[in-house]
Design a protein around this motif. Structure first.
Motif, PDB file in Angstrom:
ATOM      1  N   GLY A 130      31.343  56.155  66.013  1.00 17.87           N
ATOM      2  CA  GLY A 130      30.036  55.908  65.409  1.00 17.87           C
ATOM      3  C   GLY A 130      30.062  55.312  64.017  1.00 17.87           C
ATOM      4  N   ALA A 131      31.233  55.143  63.440  1.00 15.75           N
ATOM      5  CA  ALA A 131      31.330  54.596  62.078  1.00 15.75           C
ATOM      6  C   ALA A 131      31.242  53.076  62.104  1.00 15.75           C
ATOM      7  CB  ALA A 131      32.647  55.030  61.436  1.00 15.75           C
ATOM      8  N   ASP A 132      30.959  52.510  60.944  1.00 15.14           N
ATOM      9  CA  ASP A 132      31.010  51.066  60.763  1.00 15.14           C
ATOM     10  C   ASP A 132      32.477  50.720  60.511  1.00 15.14           C
ATOM     11  OD1 ASP A 132      30.556  48.392  60.259  1.00 15.14           O
ATOM     12  OD2 ASP A 132      29.690  48.719  58.271  1.00 15.14           O
ATOM     13  N   MET A 133      33.144  50.262  61.560  1.00 18.55           N
ATOM     14  CA  MET A 133      34.588  50.034  61.497  1.00 18.55           C
ATOM     15  C   MET A 133      34.891  48.557  61.315  1.00 18.55           C
ATOM     16  SD  MET A 133      35.804  52.619  64.552  1.00 18.55           S
ATOM     17  CE  MET A 133      34.409  52.344  65.654  1.00 18.55           C
ATOM     18  N   LYS A 134      35.949  48.291  60.583  1.00 23.39           N
ATOM     19  CA  LYS A 134      36.467  46.939  60.426  1.00 23.39           C
ATOM     20  C   LYS A 134      37.807  46.916  61.152  1.00 23.39           C
ATOM     21  CE  LYS A 134      33.046  46.192  57.647  1.00 23.39           C
ATOM     22  NZ  LYS A 134      31.775  45.995  58.302  1.00 23.39           N
ATOM     23  N   ILE A 135      37.900  46.073  62.170  1.00 29.92           N
ATOM     24  CA  ILE A 135      39.101  46.001  62.991  1.00 29.92           C
ATOM     25  C   ILE A 135      39.841  44.710  62.673  1.00 29.92           C
ATOM     26  CG2 ILE A 135      40.024  46.048  65.335  1.00 29.92           C
ATOM     27  CD1 ILE A 135      38.370  48.562  64.530  1.00 29.92           C
ATOM     28  N   ALA A 136      41.109  44.847  62.355  1.00 29.10           N
ATOM     29  CA  ALA A 136      41.970  43.687  62.124  1.00 29.10           C
ATOM     30  C   ALA A 136      43.029  43.685  63.217  1.00 29.10           C
ATOM     31  CB  ALA A 136      42.628  43.770  60.752  1.00 29.10           C
ATOM     32  N   LEU A 137      43.323  42.504  63.761  1.00 23.32           N
ATOM     33  CA  LEU A 137      44.341  42.434  64.799  1.00 23.32           C
ATOM     34  C   LEU A 137      45.004  41.075  64.823  1.00 23.32           C
ATOM     35  CD1 LEU A 137      43.136  41.398  68.185  1.00 23.32           C
ATOM     36  CD2 LEU A 137      41.367  42.118  66.601  1.00 23.32           C
ATOM     37  N   LEU A 138      46.218  41.085  65.297  1.00 28.90           N
ATOM     38  CA  LEU A 138      46.938  39.865  65.565  1.00 28.90           C
ATOM     39  C   LEU A 138      47.196  39.874  67.063  1.00 28.90           C
ATOM     40  CD1 LEU A 138      48.182  37.303  64.473  1.00 28.90           C
ATOM     41  CD2 LEU A 138      50.265  38.607  63.984  1.00 28.90           C
ATOM     42  N   ASN A 139      46.349  39.136  67.796  1.00 34.54           N
ATOM     43  CA  ASN A 139      46.420  39.102  69.246  1.00 34.54           C
ATOM     44  C   ASN A 139      47.696  38.401  69.657  1.00 34.54           C
ATOM     45  OD1 ASN A 139      45.722  38.943  72.030  1.00 34.54           O
ATOM     46  ND2 ASN A 139      43.565  38.863  71.489  1.00 34.54           N
ATOM     47  N   ASP A 140      48.387  38.959  70.632  1.00 33.02           N
ATOM     48  CA  ASP A 140      49.673  38.441  71.078  1.00 33.02           C
ATOM     49  C   ASP A 140      49.497  37.740  72.416  1.00 33.02           C
ATOM     50  OD1 ASP A 140      52.368  37.974  71.479  1.00 33.02           O
ATOM     51  OD2 ASP A 140      52.809  40.028  72.078  1.00 33.02           O
ATOM     52  N   GLY A 141      49.600  36.450  72.425  1.00 31.86           N
ATOM     53  CA  GLY A 141      49.507  35.688  73.673  1.00 31.86           C
ATOM     54  C   GLY A 141      48.543  34.525  73.603  1.00 31.86           C
ATOM     55  N   PRO A 142      47.283  34.705  73.520  1.00 33.17           N
ATOM     56  CA  PRO A 142      46.566  35.988  73.592  1.00 33.17           C
ATOM     57  C   PRO A 142      46.529  36.548  75.018  1.00 33.17           C
ATOM     58  CG  PRO A 142      44.975  34.210  73.495  1.00 33.17           C
ATOM     59  CD  PRO A 142      46.339  33.577  73.386  1.00 33.17           C
ATOM     60  N   VAL A 143      46.604  37.861  75.088  1.00 35.79           N
ATOM     61  CA  VAL A 143      46.437  38.561  76.355  1.00 35.79           C
ATOM     62  C   VAL A 143      45.297  39.543  76.162  1.00 35.79           C
ATOM     63  CG1 VAL A 143      47.464  40.156  78.008  1.00 35.79           C
ATOM     64  CG2 VAL A 143      48.856  38.333  77.009  1.00 35.79           C
ATOM     65  N   THR A 144      44.218  39.339  76.912  1.00 33.63           N
ATOM     66  CA  THR A 144      43.049  40.212  76.858  1.00 33.63           C
ATOM     67  C   THR A 144      42.639  40.541  78.280  1.00 33.63           C
ATOM     68  OG1 THR A 144      42.328  39.171  74.793  1.00 33.63           O
ATOM     69  CG2 THR A 144      40.683  40.458  75.991  1.00 33.63           C
ATOM     70  N   ILE A 145      42.559  41.832  78.604  1.00 36.23           N
ATOM     71  CA  ILE A 145      42.240  42.307  79.946  1.00 36.23           C
ATOM     72  C   ILE A 145      41.012  43.201  79.856  1.00 36.23           C
ATOM     73  CG2 ILE A 145      43.085  43.610  81.945  1.00 36.23           C
ATOM     74  CD1 ILE A 145      44.900  41.242  81.380  1.00 36.23           C
ATOM     75  N   ILE A 146      40.060  42.993  80.778  1.00 42.53           N
ATOM     76  CA  ILE A 146      38.869  43.849  80.856  1.00 42.53           C
ATOM     77  C   ILE A 146      38.992  44.715  82.100  1.00 42.53           C
ATOM     78  CG2 ILE A 146      36.354  43.901  81.049  1.00 42.53           C
ATOM     79  CD1 ILE A 146      36.395  41.081  79.713  1.00 42.53           C
ATOM     80  N   ILE A 147      38.823  46.018  81.917  1.00 40.52           N
ATOM     81  CA  ILE A 147      38.893  46.960  83.034  1.00 40.52           C
ATOM     82  C   ILE A 147      37.598  47.767  83.056  1.00 40.52           C
ATOM     83  CG2 ILE A 147      40.163  48.850  84.120  1.00 40.52           C
ATOM     84  CD1 ILE A 147      42.579  48.052  82.380  1.00 40.52           C
ATOM     85  N   ASP A 148      36.969  47.858  84.228  1.00 38.04           N
ATOM     86  CA  ASP A 148      35.719  48.602  84.386  1.00 38.04           C
ATOM     87  C   ASP A 148      35.905  49.612  85.517  1.00 38.04           C
ATOM     88  OD1 ASP A 148      33.050  49.451  84.992  1.00 38.04           O
ATOM     89  OD2 ASP A 148      32.297  47.618  84.083  1.00 38.04           O
ATOM     90  N   THR A 149      35.644  50.872  85.241  1.00 38.88           N
ATOM     91  CA  THR A 149      35.834  51.902  86.255  1.00 38.88           C
ATOM     92  C   THR A 149      34.864  51.771  87.429  1.00 38.88           C
ATOM     93  OG1 THR A 149      34.419  53.480  85.077  1.00 38.88           O
ATOM     94  CG2 THR A 149      36.790  53.564  84.610  1.00 38.88           C
ATOM     95  N   LYS A 150      33.831  51.003  87.258  1.00 40.99           N
ATOM     96  CA  LYS A 150      32.880  50.786  88.356  1.00 40.99           C
ATOM     97  C   LYS A 150      33.373  49.700  89.314  1.00 40.99           C
ATOM     98  CE  LYS A 150      30.195  53.856  86.578  1.00 40.99           C
ATOM     99  NZ  LYS A 150      31.140  54.781  85.951  1.00 40.99           N
ATOM    100  N   ASN A 151      34.493  49.068  88.974  1.00 42.51           N
ATOM    101  CA  ASN A 151      35.094  48.034  89.825  1.00 42.51           C
ATOM    102  C   ASN A 151      36.506  48.438  90.242  1.00 42.51           C
ATOM    103  OD1 ASN A 151      32.852  46.290  89.571  1.00 42.51           O
ATOM    104  ND2 ASN A 151      33.627  45.545  87.630  1.00 42.51           N
ATOM    105  N   LYS A 152      36.651  49.655  90.756  1.00 39.58           N
ATOM    106  CA  LYS A 152      37.966  50.169  91.118  1.00 39.58           C
ATOM    107  C   LYS A 152      38.509  49.532  92.389  1.00 39.58           C
ATOM    108  CE  LYS A 152      37.070  54.690  89.176  1.00 39.58           C
ATOM    109  NZ  LYS A 152      36.737  56.076  89.485  1.00 39.58           N
ATOM    110  N   GLU A 153      37.616  49.064  93.236  1.00 36.81           N
ATOM    111  CA  GLU A 153      38.076  48.556  94.539  1.00 36.81           C
ATOM    112  C   GLU A 153      37.895  47.073  94.651  1.00 36.81           C
ATOM    113  OE1 GLU A 153      36.272  50.938  97.582  1.00 36.81           O
ATOM    114  OE2 GLU A 153      36.613  52.728  96.409  1.00 36.81           O
TER     115      GLU A 153
END
Length: 150
Positions: free
Chosen positions: A127-150
């Motif tokens: 719930g905080a106002d967060m500042k995220i810093a990252l160095l994406n590798d690849g880039p490799v980004t994967i989205i996973i949704d538990t409502k799409n298990k099958e």
């Protein structure tokens, strides 16, 4: 539950100028929780995150999982992953779980990922106002949704 996994060579979370969590190689995981989510969803998703083979092997192929490369996790709660953008230009967040539902599941996810990984999972602050810093590798980004298990 919905997770966005980003393979990173570094990532950190800062709140009010203080670093709350930081990792080197591993996953930055953005986690969205909705009202319909259960502990069963959490268990399935945690196993998927830990088992995701997107790290390079000796041949340069994505065949290794997080534990195989000694990677870490920075877990960030992000209700905006459940934004509804069907009408207008201002997103709605009615599917996102309220804190009384989301916080216990978020905390259980921290514990589950830590247990599966065998080490501490770094985090932001729910719930905080967060500042995220990252160095994406690849880039490799994967989205996973538990409502799409099958």
């Amino acid at each position: 539950m919905r997770a966005v996994l980003q393979r990173v060579t570094a990532a950190s979370c800062t709140v009010d100028g203080d670093i709350t969590g930081a990792i080197e190689s591993g996953f930055l995981v953005l986690l969205g929780i909705e009202d319909a989510d259960t502990v069963e969803d959490l268990e399935w998703l945690a196993q998927k995150i830990i088992g995701m083979r997107v790290f390079s092997d000796e041949s340069g192929l994505m065949n290794k999982a997080l534990a195989d490369v000694g990677g870490d996790i920075l877990l960030i709660s992000q209700f905006t992953l459940f934004a509804s953008t069907k009408k207008g230009n201002r997103p709605g967040f009615t599917k996102a779980a309220r804190p009384d539902v989301a916080i216990p599941l978020y905390e259980k996810m921290i514990d589950k990922l830590s247990a599966l990984l065998g080490k501490k999972v770094e985090t932001g602050i729910f719930g905080a106002d967060m500042k995220i810093a990252l160095l994406n590798d690849g880039p490799v980004t994967i989205i996973i949704d538990t409502k799409n298990k099958e």
